[in-house]
Design a protein around this motif. Structure first.
Motif, PDB file in Angstrom:
ATOM      1  N   SER A 296       0.837  -1.198   0.000  1.00 26.42           N
ATOM      2  CA  SER A 296       0.000   0.000   0.000  1.00 26.42           C
ATOM      3  C   SER A 296       0.874   1.252   0.000  1.00 26.42           C
ATOM      4  O   SER A 296       1.975   1.247   0.537  1.00 26.42           O
ATOM      5  CB  SER A 296      -0.913   0.026   1.233  1.00 26.42           C
ATOM      6  OG  SER A 296      -1.839  -1.035   1.192  1.00 26.42           O
ATOM      7  N   ALA A 297       0.368   2.314  -0.584  1.00 26.23           N
ATOM      8  CA  ALA A 297       1.081   3.599  -0.606  1.00 26.23           C
ATOM      9  C   ALA A 297       0.064   4.728  -0.631  1.00 26.23           C
ATOM     10  O   ALA A 297      -0.980   4.627  -1.285  1.00 26.23           O
ATOM     11  CB  ALA A 297       2.002   3.688  -1.817  1.00 26.23           C
ATOM     12  N   GLU A 298       0.368   5.777   0.101  1.00 24.89           N
ATOM     13  CA  GLU A 298      -0.503   6.943   0.119  1.00 24.89           C
ATOM     14  C   GLU A 298      -0.377   7.697  -1.205  1.00 24.89           C
ATOM     15  O   GLU A 298       0.725   7.980  -1.659  1.00 24.89           O
ATOM     16  CB  GLU A 298      -0.128   7.848   1.282  1.00 24.89           C
ATOM     17  CG  GLU A 298      -1.045   9.040   1.444  1.00 24.89           C
ATOM     18  CD  GLU A 298      -0.649   9.910   2.630  1.00 24.89           C
ATOM     19  OE1 GLU A 298      -1.547  10.387   3.332  1.00 24.89           O
ATOM     20  OE2 GLU A 298       0.564  10.096   2.832  1.00 24.89           O
ATOM     21  N   THR A 299      -1.509   8.010  -1.817  1.00 27.71           N
ATOM     22  CA  THR A 299      -1.508   8.745  -3.072  1.00 27.71           C
ATOM     23  C   THR A 299      -1.929  10.190  -2.847  1.00 27.71           C
ATOM     24  O   THR A 299      -2.482  10.538  -1.797  1.00 27.71           O
ATOM     25  CB  THR A 299      -2.467   8.101  -4.090  1.00 27.71           C
ATOM     26  OG1 THR A 299      -3.820   8.255  -3.608  1.00 27.71           O
ATOM     27  CG2 THR A 299      -2.160   6.616  -4.270  1.00 27.71           C
ATOM     28  N   LEU A 300      -1.688  11.020  -3.861  1.00 29.99           N
ATOM     29  CA  LEU A 300      -2.086  12.418  -3.774  1.00 29.99           C
ATOM     30  C   LEU A 300      -3.595  12.538  -3.621  1.00 29.99           C
ATOM     31  O   LEU A 300      -4.084  13.385  -2.861  1.00 29.99           O
ATOM     32  CB  LEU A 300      -1.623  13.174  -5.017  1.00 29.99           C
ATOM     33  CG  LEU A 300      -1.956  14.666  -5.057  1.00 29.99           C
ATOM     34  CD1 LEU A 300      -1.316  15.402  -3.887  1.00 29.99           C
ATOM     35  CD2 LEU A 300      -1.497  15.273  -6.384  1.00 29.99           C
ATOM     36  N   ALA A 301      -4.352  11.695  -4.311  1.00 28.90           N
ATOM     37  CA  ALA A 301      -5.807  11.738  -4.194  1.00 28.90           C
ATOM     38  C   ALA A 301      -6.252  11.455  -2.761  1.00 28.90           C
ATOM     39  O   ALA A 301      -7.209  12.061  -2.266  1.00 28.90           O
ATOM     40  CB  ALA A 301      -6.449  10.733  -5.159  1.00 28.90           C
ATOM     41  N   MET A 302      -5.568  10.538  -2.100  1.00 31.60           N
ATOM     42  CA  MET A 302      -5.881  10.252  -0.698  1.00 31.60           C
ATOM     43  C   MET A 302      -5.615  11.477   0.166  1.00 31.60           C
ATOM     44  O   MET A 302      -6.405  11.811   1.056  1.00 31.60           O
ATOM     45  CB  MET A 302      -5.037   9.078  -0.191  1.00 31.60           C
ATOM     46  CG  MET A 302      -5.344   7.742  -0.812  1.00 31.60           C
ATOM     47  SD  MET A 302      -4.203   6.493  -0.146  1.00 31.60           S
ATOM     48  CE  MET A 302      -4.551   5.097  -1.230  1.00 31.60           C
ATOM     49  N   GLU A 303      -4.492  12.142  -0.068  1.00 35.64           N
ATOM     50  CA  GLU A 303      -4.151  13.329   0.717  1.00 35.64           C
ATOM     51  C   GLU A 303      -5.162  14.451   0.474  1.00 35.64           C
ATOM     52  O   GLU A 303      -5.535  15.175   1.401  1.00 35.64           O
ATOM     53  CB  GLU A 303      -2.743  13.789   0.369  1.00 35.64           C
ATOM     54  CG  GLU A 303      -1.663  12.833   0.868  1.00 35.64           C
ATOM     55  CD  GLU A 303      -0.267  13.292   0.497  1.00 35.64           C
ATOM     56  OE1 GLU A 303       0.520  13.582   1.416  1.00 35.64           O
ATOM     57  OE2 GLU A 303       0.024  13.359  -0.707  1.00 35.64           O
ATOM     58  N   GLU A 304      -5.594  14.603  -0.762  1.00 28.97           N
ATOM     59  CA  GLU A 304      -6.586  15.631  -1.083  1.00 28.97           C
ATOM     60  C   GLU A 304      -7.904  15.340  -0.383  1.00 28.97           C
ATOM     61  O   GLU A 304      -8.560  16.253   0.152  1.00 28.97           O
ATOM     62  CB  GLU A 304      -6.782  15.708  -2.594  1.00 28.97           C
ATOM     63  CG  GLU A 304      -5.594  16.281  -3.325  1.00 28.97           C
ATOM     64  CD  GLU A 304      -5.717  16.188  -4.828  1.00 28.97           C
ATOM     65  OE1 GLU A 304      -5.064  16.981  -5.525  1.00 28.97           O
ATOM     66  OE2 GLU A 304      -6.477  15.309  -5.310  1.00 28.97           O
ATOM     67  N   ARG A 305      -8.315  14.073  -0.377  1.00 28.31           N
ATOM     68  CA  ARG A 305      -9.555  13.695   0.321  1.00 28.31           C
ATOM     69  C   ARG A 305      -9.427  13.959   1.819  1.00 28.31           C
ATOM     70  O   ARG A 305     -10.328  14.512   2.455  1.00 28.31           O
ATOM     71  CB  ARG A 305      -9.847  12.210   0.069  1.00 28.31           C
ATOM     72  CG  ARG A 305     -10.870  11.579   1.015  1.00 28.31           C
ATOM     73  CD  ARG A 305     -12.220  12.229   0.922  1.00 28.31           C
ATOM     74  NE  ARG A 305     -13.159  11.654   1.883  1.00 28.31           N
ATOM     75  CZ  ARG A 305     -13.957  12.350   2.668  1.00 28.31           C
ATOM     76  NH1 ARG A 305     -13.946  13.676   2.629  1.00 28.31           N
ATOM     77  NH2 ARG A 305     -14.787  11.749   3.502  1.00 28.31           N
ATOM     78  N   LEU A 306      -8.280  13.602   2.372  1.00 27.23           N
ATOM     79  CA  LEU A 306      -8.063  13.739   3.806  1.00 27.23           C
ATOM     80  C   LEU A 306      -8.102  15.203   4.239  1.00 27.23           C
ATOM     81  O   LEU A 306      -8.802  15.567   5.194  1.00 27.23           O
ATOM     82  CB  LEU A 306      -6.725  13.095   4.148  1.00 27.23           C
ATOM     83  CG  LEU A 306      -6.348  12.887   5.603  1.00 27.23           C
ATOM     84  CD1 LEU A 306      -5.391  11.711   5.724  1.00 27.23           C
ATOM     85  CD2 LEU A 306      -5.715  14.118   6.200  1.00 27.23           C
ATOM     86  N   VAL A 307      -7.383  16.054   3.525  1.00 25.22           N
ATOM     87  CA  VAL A 307      -7.308  17.457   3.937  1.00 25.22           C
ATOM     88  C   VAL A 307      -8.639  18.164   3.685  1.00 25.22           C
ATOM     89  O   VAL A 307      -9.035  19.052   4.448  1.00 25.22           O
ATOM     90  CB  VAL A 307      -6.136  18.170   3.232  1.00 25.22           C
ATOM     91  CG1 VAL A 307      -6.451  18.514   1.786  1.00 25.22           C
ATOM     92  CG2 VAL A 307      -5.724  19.407   3.993  1.00 25.22           C
ATOM     93  N   GLY A 308      -9.360  17.759   2.632  1.00 25.29           N
ATOM     94  CA  GLY A 308     -10.684  18.327   2.397  1.00 25.29           C
ATOM     95  C   GLY A 308     -11.654  17.969   3.510  1.00 25.29           C
ATOM     96  O   GLY A 308     -12.448  18.808   3.957  1.00 25.29           O
ATOM     97  N   TYR A 309     -11.567  16.736   3.962  1.00 25.90           N
ATOM     98  CA  TYR A 309     -12.420  16.294   5.065  1.00 25.90           C
ATOM     99  C   TYR A 309     -12.121  17.065   6.347  1.00 25.90           C
ATOM    100  O   TYR A 309     -13.032  17.503   7.056  1.00 25.90           O
ATOM    101  CB  TYR A 309     -12.226  14.797   5.291  1.00 25.90           C
ATOM    102  CG  TYR A 309     -12.687  14.306   6.632  1.00 25.90           C
ATOM    103  CD1 TYR A 309     -14.045  14.246   6.951  1.00 25.90           C
ATOM    104  CD2 TYR A 309     -11.764  13.915   7.610  1.00 25.90           C
ATOM    105  CE1 TYR A 309     -14.466  13.811   8.209  1.00 25.90           C
ATOM    106  CE2 TYR A 309     -12.183  13.474   8.852  1.00 25.90           C
ATOM    107  CZ  TYR A 309     -13.531  13.429   9.149  1.00 25.90           C
ATOM    108  OH  TYR A 309     -13.942  12.997  10.388  1.00 25.90           O
ATOM    109  N   LEU A 310     -10.822  17.261   6.645  1.00 30.90           N
ATOM    110  CA  LEU A 310     -10.461  17.979   7.863  1.00 30.90           C
ATOM    111  C   LEU A 310     -10.921  19.436   7.816  1.00 30.90           C
ATOM    112  O   LEU A 310     -11.335  19.992   8.841  1.00 30.90           O
ATOM    113  CB  LEU A 310      -8.953  17.907   8.089  1.00 30.90           C
ATOM    114  CG  LEU A 310      -8.407  16.533   8.485  1.00 30.90           C
ATOM    115  CD1 LEU A 310      -6.888  16.571   8.574  1.00 30.90           C
ATOM    116  CD2 LEU A 310      -9.016  16.043   9.797  1.00 30.90           C
ATOM    117  N   GLN A 311     -10.873  20.043   6.650  1.00 33.54           N
ATOM    118  CA  GLN A 311     -11.381  21.408   6.536  1.00 33.54           C
ATOM    119  C   GLN A 311     -12.888  21.429   6.796  1.00 33.54           C
ATOM    120  O   GLN A 311     -13.407  22.341   7.453  1.00 33.54           O
ATOM    121  CB  GLN A 311     -11.081  21.969   5.142  1.00 33.54           C
ATOM    122  CG  GLN A 311     -11.502  23.413   4.937  1.00 33.54           C
ATOM    123  CD  GLN A 311     -10.661  24.421   5.717  1.00 33.54           C
ATOM    124  OE1 GLN A 311      -9.549  24.107   6.136  1.00 33.54           O
ATOM    125  NE2 GLN A 311     -11.173  25.630   5.894  1.00 33.54           N
TER     126      GLN A 311
END
Length: 265
Positions: free
Chosen positions: A208-223
């Motif tokens: 498994s590896a963290e992708t940019l799409a995952m990071e975008e989803r994560l930071v959008g959720y936190l906002q």
């Protein structure tokens, strides 16, 4: 969050930002939080990354996001303050939501030191009695303190205890950060564990590896969490600090500390 409001009255805007940073990044207190340097914070990194290859890679990846780099922690070795690798050698990049990026921008404009978070006296937090001076009054509340001549900054209102944190170490905020990331159910486990500085065991961790799409989803959720649970709930927020005209703070503050760095094993 009552802890953030109390932290503001105990410690000013730095305290307010400190609490939200742990809660929305999962950085480990005290080491990673004390050791976060200006040059690795999102207002500066990756543009100020010393390693040219890493800098170009990160600039390409994070064009529209705000990342910080967990590069060091601080602790004492033989009685001396030092920089060292983060716990478990968990170097990692953490994308921060826009609201937290703005907080860090404002905080860093307010001082000219290489650390993101300073003590009340503008010094390295490692040299403070953090629990007794900062965390216990934030968590347990404190009596009102009135202003005295020459000690105007001493004054603060009565602080209520934060019931949900009763008896807990500040590390509890890191647990809150993990639980909040697990809550929506659609953020991949690899992205959550990478953010927390954990390694996934077995085949999942290998492949498994963290992708940019995952990071975008994560930071959008936190906002969204911030907008719903703080702004939407009408919770009190302080004004951001602003550098005044003629402020003697250096126009080009140091990005990195001069503390000695322990050799990584």
């Amino acid at each position: 969050m009552g802890a953030a409001q109390n932290a503001y009255y105990v410690w000013g805007f730095a305290g307010w930002t400190y609490i939200w940073t742990i809660a929305f990044t999962g950085l480990r207190p005290p080491g990673e939080m004390f050791g976060l340097q200006r040059g690795y914070a999102s207002p500066y990194w990756p543009a100020c990354e010393p390693d040219a290859e890493l800098r170009e890679e990160a600039l390409q990846r994070y064009k529209s996001l705000h990342p910080l780099l967990v590069q060091h922690q601080t602790y004492r070795a033989d009685g001396q303050a030092v920089l060292a690798a983060p716990k478990y050698d968990s170097w990692r990049t953490i994308v921060v939501p826009p609201f937290l990026h703005a907080m860090h921008q404002a905080l860093l404009v307010s001082h000219d030191q290489p650390w993101v978070f300073l003590s009340m006296q503008g010094k390295l937090l490692l040299r403070t009695d953090f629990d007794n001076t900062y965390w216990f009054p934030i968590r347990d509340g404190a009596e009102e303190r009135v202003s005295r001549p020459g000690y105007e900054r001493w004054a603060r209102p009565e602080l209520p205890a934060v019931a949900e944190m009763a008896g807990d170490d500040i590390y509890r905020l890191r647990h809150w950060a993990k639980a909040k990331l697990d809550e929506p159910g659609d953020i991949p486990r690899v992205a959550v564990e990478e953010r927390m500085g954990h390694e996934l065991p077995g085949a999942e961790g290998t492949y498994s590896a963290e992708t940019l799409a995952m990071e975008e989803r994560l930071v959008g959720y936190l906002q969204e969490v911030r907008e719903k649970e703080v702004v939407g709930a009408g919770l009190w927020t302080p004004s951001f600090p602003v550098r005044l005209p003629g402020d003697p703070a250096k126009s080009t503050p140091p990005l990195f500390s001069s503390l000695p760095t322990l050799e990584y094993q």
